[in-house]
Design a protein around this motif. Structure first.
Motif, mmCIF file in Angstrom:
data_model
loop_
_atom_site.group_PDB
_atom_site.id
_atom_site.type_symbol
_atom_site.label_atom_id
_atom_site.label_comp_id
_atom_site.label_asym_id
_atom_site.label_seq_id
_atom_site.Cartn_x
_atom_site.Cartn_y
_atom_site.Cartn_z
ATOM 1 N N LEU A 63 3.849 4.192 -5.510
ATOM 2 C CA LEU A 63 4.350 2.816 -5.580
ATOM 3 C C LEU A 63 5.320 2.680 -6.744
ATOM 4 N N PHE A 102 -0.542 -7.682 6.820
ATOM 5 C CA PHE A 102 -1.552 -7.443 5.788
ATOM 6 C C PHE A 102 -1.863 -8.678 4.942
ATOM 7 N N ASN A 128 -8.384 -1.233 7.013
ATOM 8 C CA ASN A 128 -6.964 -1.558 6.834
ATOM 9 C C ASN A 128 -6.045 -0.380 7.154
ATOM 10 N N ARG A 129 -6.401 0.388 8.180
ATOM 11 C CA ARG A 129 -5.581 1.545 8.565
ATOM 12 C C ARG A 129 -4.589 1.171 9.677
ATOM 13 N N GLN A 151 0.838 -1.195 0.000
ATOM 14 C CA GLN A 151 0.000 0.000 0.000
ATOM 15 C C GLN A 151 0.873 1.245 0.000
ATOM 16 N N GLU A 152 0.384 2.294 -0.655
ATOM 17 C CA GLU A 152 1.113 3.555 -0.664
ATOM 18 C C GLU A 152 1.244 4.118 0.750
ATOM 19 N N ASP A 153 0.238 3.812 1.600
ATOM 20 C CA ASP A 153 0.286 4.256 2.997
ATOM 21 C C ASP A 153 1.544 3.742 3.703
#
Length: 423
Positions: free
Chosen positions: A64, A124, A409-410, A2-4
């Motif tokens: 990404l 994840f 999904n944080r 994820q970009e996060d």
């Protein structure tokens, strides 16, 4: 990926910042990663980075892949003209400024510590999990969990404050009117909450003020607006309510076409809408200024006393208008008052204090901590992983955790997720 996660790596410097270089071989020294931007525009503002021999001050954009720059049309957006560094997981194409000079690129995939990356992938990995960290949740230090839950509790109060602010605007800053709507909704519990709220919305609070000194009149107003006085029932109490409501309807030009029907099905008799509406009428008949009493009270026992109300006489021997039952005094239980504290009173006290610039956090924590934990599927599931919910503060925080972090999904924004990544 994820970009996060890349945001997390950059923001918290989870890479070896002492030995960085661009894809062109230029030395990169990060003095300041910048301010994380959660709105439109580059991901980090006002970073300070030395690239080669030049010290730059500007923005950092994270993707990404380098080619995402064009996928997101940044090349045509002036907001990205001041990007000094492009941070990517994989560099797959070169990106240029408007003057055709290349934007320096930092590729992360070869410089992230393997243990950190393994922890991320483990967290994840999707294997029919209820939450991502369910296998590790019990291993988190209780100090970290406790502090995080306290923060989440106030986050939930902030979330509930948005609804209160909307009601406040609609009522022209009448806190008593807002309280009436919130209490009415919560008197309906989960099954009839929306129906009770639609009832409250159908009555201007000024009418409640004008009728609350007469409990029979107030009951006629509530039962009439709910649509319960439209049956053919031979009973003196019922007939009087019908007459009183007809008078009120004409006097105040009342309309109830938008009021949702009340449900009795699958409810225990003490929770029947007839009983709850009579108790609500008793509360407002007994106390003329409920809001001011709520604001000045800070002990649970004070609220038990405030809400120590029963039904009117008729409902001591009835649960419905049609059928008589064994006589019982139907008072609001302490468990019911606890629900009112959790869902109405504490959020309202928090919002009111915040608007007034007052500090009540410690009082709210103290009160929320002595109320028993709620019991529902979310709380039960967390407690199976680790016995963590011991009060209403915890249960409200866990609901916030599940709905706003786990389900979305944080994990990278969660103290528990951050701790697991560090292990």
């Amino acid at each position: 990926m994820q970009e996060d996660f890349l945001h997390f790596l950059w923001k918290h410097k989870k890479i070896n910042v002492t030995n960085l270089s661009s894809t062109k071989g230029e030395t990169i020294i990060v003095s300041n990663v910048g301010e994380h931007n959660f709105n439109s525009g580059p991901d980090f503002f006002n970073a300070k980075i030395k690239i080669g021999e030049q010290l730059w001050a500007g923005n950092v954009e994270i993707h990404l892949k380098s080619s995402d720059w064009f996928l997101h049309n940044h090349e045509t957006d002036k907001a990205y003209d001041n990007v000094i560094l492009h941070v990517v997981w994989e560099d797959d194409t070169e990106v240029f400024r408007k003057d055709n000079t290349p934007i320096p690129t930092l590729q992360l995939k070869d410089i992230v510590d393997k243990p950190l990356l393994n922890n991320y992938e483990k967290l994840f990995s999707k294997k029919s999990k209820w939450i991502n960290c369910e296998n590790e949740f019990s291993t988190i230090d209780s100090f970290i969990t406790s502090n995080w839950l306290e923060r989440l509790y106030f986050e939930r109060l902030e979330y509930k404050s948005e609804t209160i602010k909307t009601l406040l605007t609609e009522s022209k800053n009448d806190w008593e009117a807002v309280l009436f709507k919130m209490l009415t909704k919560n008197f309906g519990l989960k099954v009839n909450g929306e129906s009770f709220l639609s009832l409250a919305n159908s009555i201007d609070f000024s009418i409640i003020r004008k009728t609350q000194s007469n409990q029979r009149l107030l009951e006629a107003l509530l039962f009439g607006q709910s649509g319960m006085l439209e049956q053919d029932i031979e009973d003196a109490y019922y007939s009087n309510l019908v007459k009183e409501y007809a008078f009120l309807k004409q006097k105040f030009n009342l309309q109830n076409s938008q009021v949702l029907a009340m449900q009795f099905f699958r409810l225990r008799p003490p929770n029947f809408p007839t009983i709850r509406l009579s108790q609500l009428a008793s509360l407002y008949n007994k106390h003329q200024n409920v809001f001011s009493k709520i604001i000045t009270s800070n002990k649970r026992e004070d609220f038990y006393e405030l809400f120590n109300v029963s039904t009117s006489e008729f409902w001591k021997t009835h649960y419905t208008f049609q059928k008589e039952s064994k006589e019982t005094t139907k008072i609001l239980s302490k468990a019911f008052v606890d629900l009112l504290l959790i869902n109405t009173i504490l959020p309202l006290k928090f919002c009111y204090a915040k608007q007034k610039g007052e500090e009540v956090d410690s009082d709210i924590i103290k009160l929320a901590s002595v109320i028993a934990s709620e019991k529902n599927s979310i709380i039960n599931a967390f407690n199976k992983l680790k016995k963590v919910s011991k009060s209403a503060l915890h249960s409200q925080a866990l609901i916030q955790l599940k709905t706003e972090y786990c389900d979305k999904n944080r994990c990278l924004k969660c103290a528990i997720g951050n701790q697991l990544l560090k292990q």
